[in-house]
Design a protein around this motif. Sequence first.
Motif, PDB file in Angstrom:
ATOM      1  N   VAL A  18      19.756   5.437 -21.698  1.00  0.00           N
ATOM      2  CA  VAL A  18      20.287   5.901 -23.289  1.00  0.00           C
ATOM      3  C   VAL A  18      19.711   4.610 -24.188  1.00  0.00           C
ATOM      4  CG1 VAL A  18      22.209   5.153 -25.098  1.00  0.00           C
ATOM      5  CG2 VAL A  18      22.528   6.794 -22.833  1.00  0.00           C
ATOM      6  N   PHE A  19      19.831   3.218 -23.532  1.00  0.00           N
ATOM      7  CA  PHE A  19      18.945   2.206 -24.409  1.00  0.00           C
ATOM      8  C   PHE A  19      18.001   2.449 -24.308  1.00  0.00           C
ATOM      9  CE2 PHE A  19      23.347  -0.916 -22.695  1.00  0.00           C
ATOM     10  CZ  PHE A  19      23.151  -0.947 -24.677  1.00  0.00           C
ATOM     11  N   ASN A  20      16.261   2.622 -23.561  1.00  0.00           N
ATOM     12  CA  ASN A  20      15.237   2.677 -24.091  1.00  0.00           C
ATOM     13  C   ASN A  20      15.038   4.105 -25.082  1.00  0.00           C
ATOM     14  OD1 ASN A  20      14.839   1.333 -21.506  1.00  0.00           O
ATOM     15  ND2 ASN A  20      15.175   2.321 -19.750  1.00  0.00           N
ATOM     16  N   ALA A  21      15.878   4.935 -24.831  1.00  0.00           N
ATOM     17  CA  ALA A  21      15.551   6.449 -26.127  1.00  0.00           C
ATOM     18  C   ALA A  21      16.185   5.238 -27.209  1.00  0.00           C
ATOM     19  CB  ALA A  21      17.140   7.553 -25.599  1.00  0.00           C
ATOM     20  N   ILE A  22      16.813   5.045 -27.693  1.00  0.00           N
ATOM     21  CA  ILE A  22      16.825   4.348 -28.428  1.00  0.00           C
ATOM     22  C   ILE A  22      15.878   3.367 -29.114  1.00  0.00           C
ATOM     23  CG2 ILE A  22      18.654   2.562 -29.712  1.00  0.00           C
ATOM     24  CD1 ILE A  22      21.149   3.665 -28.305  1.00  0.00           C
ATOM     25  N   ILE A  23      15.547   2.595 -28.022  1.00  0.00           N
ATOM     26  CA  ILE A  23      14.584   1.148 -28.150  1.00  0.00           C
ATOM     27  C   ILE A  23      13.155   1.540 -28.718  1.00  0.00           C
ATOM     28  CG2 ILE A  23      13.362  -0.113 -26.829  1.00  0.00           C
ATOM     29  CD1 ILE A  23      15.805  -0.988 -25.459  1.00  0.00           C
ATOM     30  N   SER A  24      12.295   3.289 -28.006  1.00  0.00           N
ATOM     31  CA  SER A  24      11.607   3.310 -27.856  1.00  0.00           C
ATOM     32  C   SER A  24      11.999   4.355 -29.573  1.00  0.00           C
ATOM     33  CB  SER A  24      11.156   4.631 -27.139  1.00  0.00           C
ATOM     34  OG  SER A  24      12.361   5.880 -26.973  1.00  0.00           O
ATOM     35  N   CYS A  25      12.447   5.158 -30.060  1.00  0.00           N
ATOM     36  CA  CYS A  25      13.370   5.218 -31.709  1.00  0.00           C
ATOM     37  C   CYS A  25      13.083   4.284 -32.808  1.00  0.00           C
ATOM     38  CB  CYS A  25      14.503   6.231 -32.050  1.00  0.00           C
ATOM     39  SG  CYS A  25      14.942   6.784 -33.244  1.00  0.00           S
ATOM     40  N   PHE A  26      13.440   2.814 -31.708  1.00  0.00           N
ATOM     41  CA  PHE A  26      12.807   2.140 -33.032  1.00  0.00           C
ATOM     42  C   PHE A  26      11.886   1.135 -33.091  1.00  0.00           C
ATOM     43  CE2 PHE A  26      17.052   0.029 -34.262  1.00  0.00           C
ATOM     44  CZ  PHE A  26      18.321   1.796 -34.453  1.00  0.00           C
ATOM     45  N   LYS A  27      11.111   1.401 -31.766  1.00  0.00           N
ATOM     46  CA  LYS A  27       9.918   0.985 -32.158  1.00  0.00           C
ATOM     47  C   LYS A  27       8.735   1.741 -32.608  1.00  0.00           C
ATOM     48  CE  LYS A  27       9.627  -1.801 -27.898  1.00  0.00           C
ATOM     49  NZ  LYS A  27       9.185  -2.026 -26.645  1.00  0.00           N
ATOM     50  N   ARG A  28       9.017   3.306 -32.076  1.00  0.00           N
ATOM     51  CA  ARG A  28       8.256   4.408 -33.014  1.00  0.00           C
ATOM     52  C   ARG A  28       8.225   3.746 -34.918  1.00  0.00           C
ATOM     53  NH1 ARG A  28      10.412   8.412 -29.665  1.00  0.00           N
ATOM     54  NH2 ARG A  28      11.902   8.484 -31.227  1.00  0.00           N
ATOM     55  N   HIS A  29       9.752   3.130 -35.200  1.00  0.00           N
ATOM     56  CA  HIS A  29       9.116   2.971 -36.825  1.00  0.00           C
ATOM     57  C   HIS A  29       9.337   1.185 -36.852  1.00  0.00           C
ATOM     58  CE1 HIS A  29      10.262   6.963 -37.769  1.00  0.00           C
ATOM     59  NE2 HIS A  29      12.030   6.883 -36.578  1.00  0.00           N
ATOM     60  N   GLY A  30       8.608   1.072 -36.359  1.00  0.00           N
ATOM     61  CA  GLY A  30       8.394  -0.591 -36.980  1.00  0.00           C
ATOM     62  C   GLY A  30       8.557  -1.458 -35.862  1.00  0.00           C
ATOM     63  N   ALA A  31      10.128  -1.193 -35.339  1.00  0.00           N
ATOM     64  CA  ALA A  31      10.897  -2.465 -34.662  1.00  0.00           C
ATOM     65  C   ALA A  31      10.878  -2.828 -33.696  1.00  0.00           C
ATOM     66  CB  ALA A  31      12.935  -1.143 -34.932  1.00  0.00           C
ATOM     67  N   GLU A  32      11.526  -4.351 -33.433  1.00  0.00           N
ATOM     68  CA  GLU A  32      10.638  -5.195 -33.201  1.00  0.00           C
ATOM     69  C   GLU A  32      11.781  -5.727 -31.777  1.00  0.00           C
ATOM     70  OE1 GLU A  32       8.553  -8.590 -32.511  1.00  0.00           O
ATOM     71  OE2 GLU A  32       7.850  -7.859 -34.711  1.00  0.00           O
ATOM     72  N   VAL A  33      11.700  -5.482 -30.406  1.00  0.00           N
ATOM     73  CA  VAL A  33      13.032  -5.582 -29.293  1.00  0.00           C
ATOM     74  C   VAL A  33      13.407  -7.926 -29.615  1.00  0.00           C
ATOM     75  CG1 VAL A  33      13.958  -6.107 -27.367  1.00  0.00           C
ATOM     76  CG2 VAL A  33      13.036  -3.870 -27.706  1.00  0.00           C
ATOM     77  N   ILE A  34      14.859  -7.690 -29.889  1.00  0.00           N
ATOM     78  CA  ILE A  34      14.888  -9.087 -29.228  1.00  0.00           C
ATOM     79  C   ILE A  34      16.441  -8.874 -28.456  1.00  0.00           C
ATOM     80  CG2 ILE A  34      14.248  -9.720 -31.860  1.00  0.00           C
ATOM     81  CD1 ILE A  34      17.652 -10.032 -32.229  1.00  0.00           C
ATOM     82  N   ASP A  35      16.373  -9.890 -27.743  1.00  0.00           N
ATOM     83  CA  ASP A  35      17.959 -10.044 -27.190  1.00  0.00           C
ATOM     84  C   ASP A  35      18.405 -11.319 -27.317  1.00  0.00           C
ATOM     85  OD1 ASP A  35      20.352  -9.549 -25.594  1.00  0.00           O
ATOM     86  OD2 ASP A  35      18.588 -10.307 -23.761  1.00  0.00           O
ATOM     87  N   THR A  36      19.565 -11.688 -28.214  1.00  0.00           N
ATOM     88  CA  THR A  36      20.968 -12.170 -28.517  1.00  0.00           C
ATOM     89  C   THR A  36      22.245 -12.410 -27.366  1.00  0.00           C
ATOM     90  OG1 THR A  36      21.622 -11.052 -29.919  1.00  0.00           O
ATOM     91  CG2 THR A  36      19.531 -12.377 -30.669  1.00  0.00           C
ATOM     92  N   PRO A  37      22.866 -13.567 -27.239  1.00  0.00           N
ATOM     93  CA  PRO A  37      24.190 -13.308 -26.729  1.00  0.00           C
ATOM     94  C   PRO A  37      25.036 -12.049 -27.119  1.00  0.00           C
ATOM     95  CG  PRO A  37      23.449 -16.292 -27.114  1.00  0.00           C
ATOM     96  CD  PRO A  37      22.766 -14.802 -27.783  1.00  0.00           C
ATOM     97  N   VAL A  38      25.999 -11.754 -26.248  1.00  0.00           N
ATOM     98  CA  VAL A  38      26.949 -11.582 -27.527  1.00  0.00           C
ATOM     99  C   VAL A  38      28.490 -12.686 -27.543  1.00  0.00           C
ATOM    100  CG1 VAL A  38      28.849  -9.586 -26.317  1.00  0.00           C
ATOM    101  CG2 VAL A  38      27.181  -9.612 -25.633  1.00  0.00           C
ATOM    102  N   PHE A  39      28.592 -13.126 -27.488  1.00  0.00           N
ATOM    103  CA  PHE A  39      29.288 -14.432 -27.620  1.00  0.00           C
ATOM    104  C   PHE A  39      29.081 -15.992 -27.131  1.00  0.00           C
ATOM    105  CE2 PHE A  39      31.039 -12.623 -23.613  1.00  0.00           C
ATOM    106  CZ  PHE A  39      31.067 -13.465 -22.168  1.00  0.00           C
ATOM    107  N   GLU A  40      28.987 -16.764 -27.957  1.00  0.00           N
ATOM    108  CA  GLU A  40      29.016 -18.128 -27.510  1.00  0.00           C
ATOM    109  C   GLU A  40      30.050 -18.986 -28.033  1.00  0.00           C
ATOM    110  OE1 GLU A  40      25.268 -19.566 -29.972  1.00  0.00           O
ATOM    111  OE2 GLU A  40      24.340 -17.472 -30.349  1.00  0.00           O
ATOM    112  N   LEU A  41      29.600 -20.437 -27.540  1.00  0.00           N
ATOM    113  CA  LEU A  41      30.600 -21.680 -27.445  1.00  0.00           C
ATOM    114  C   LEU A  41      30.743 -21.373 -29.248  1.00  0.00           C
ATOM    115  CD1 LEU A  41      29.355 -23.822 -24.707  1.00  0.00           C
ATOM    116  CD2 LEU A  41      31.616 -22.443 -24.636  1.00  0.00           C
ATOM    117  N   LYS A  42      32.183 -21.515 -29.115  1.00  0.00           N
ATOM    118  CA  LYS A  42      32.624 -22.121 -30.959  1.00  0.00           C
ATOM    119  C   LYS A  42      31.554 -22.682 -31.703  1.00  0.00           C
ATOM    120  CE  LYS A  42      36.488 -22.365 -33.939  1.00  0.00           C
ATOM    121  NZ  LYS A  42      37.692 -22.492 -33.923  1.00  0.00           N
ATOM    122  N   GLU A  43      31.610 -24.306 -30.489  1.00  0.00           N
ATOM    123  CA  GLU A  43      30.882 -25.664 -31.018  1.00  0.00           C
ATOM    124  C   GLU A  43      29.069 -25.400 -31.271  1.00  0.00           C
ATOM    125  OE1 GLU A  43      29.409 -27.659 -27.638  1.00  0.00           O
ATOM    126  OE2 GLU A  43      31.774 -28.238 -27.422  1.00  0.00           O
TER     127      GLU A  43
END
Length: 73
Positions: A18-43
Amino acid sequence: PQGTRDYGPKQMAIRERVFNAIISCFKRHGAEVIDTPVFELKETLTGKYGEDSKLIYDLKDQGGELLSLRYDL
């Protein structure tokens, strides 16, 4: 932290397809892949957005650690 979810091999195979299908669609339209944490320490987030910011959502894991979600998550 406690309470987070693990995915088994079959679930991960489906998620990856599923993610590969979504990512390939976004890339076709010029998007770039990033990865960020879902949650972080509050501080960490209060340092980025400020102590009284309305841009973070506070969480507390079962171990008592203070965590937060960014506004965009």
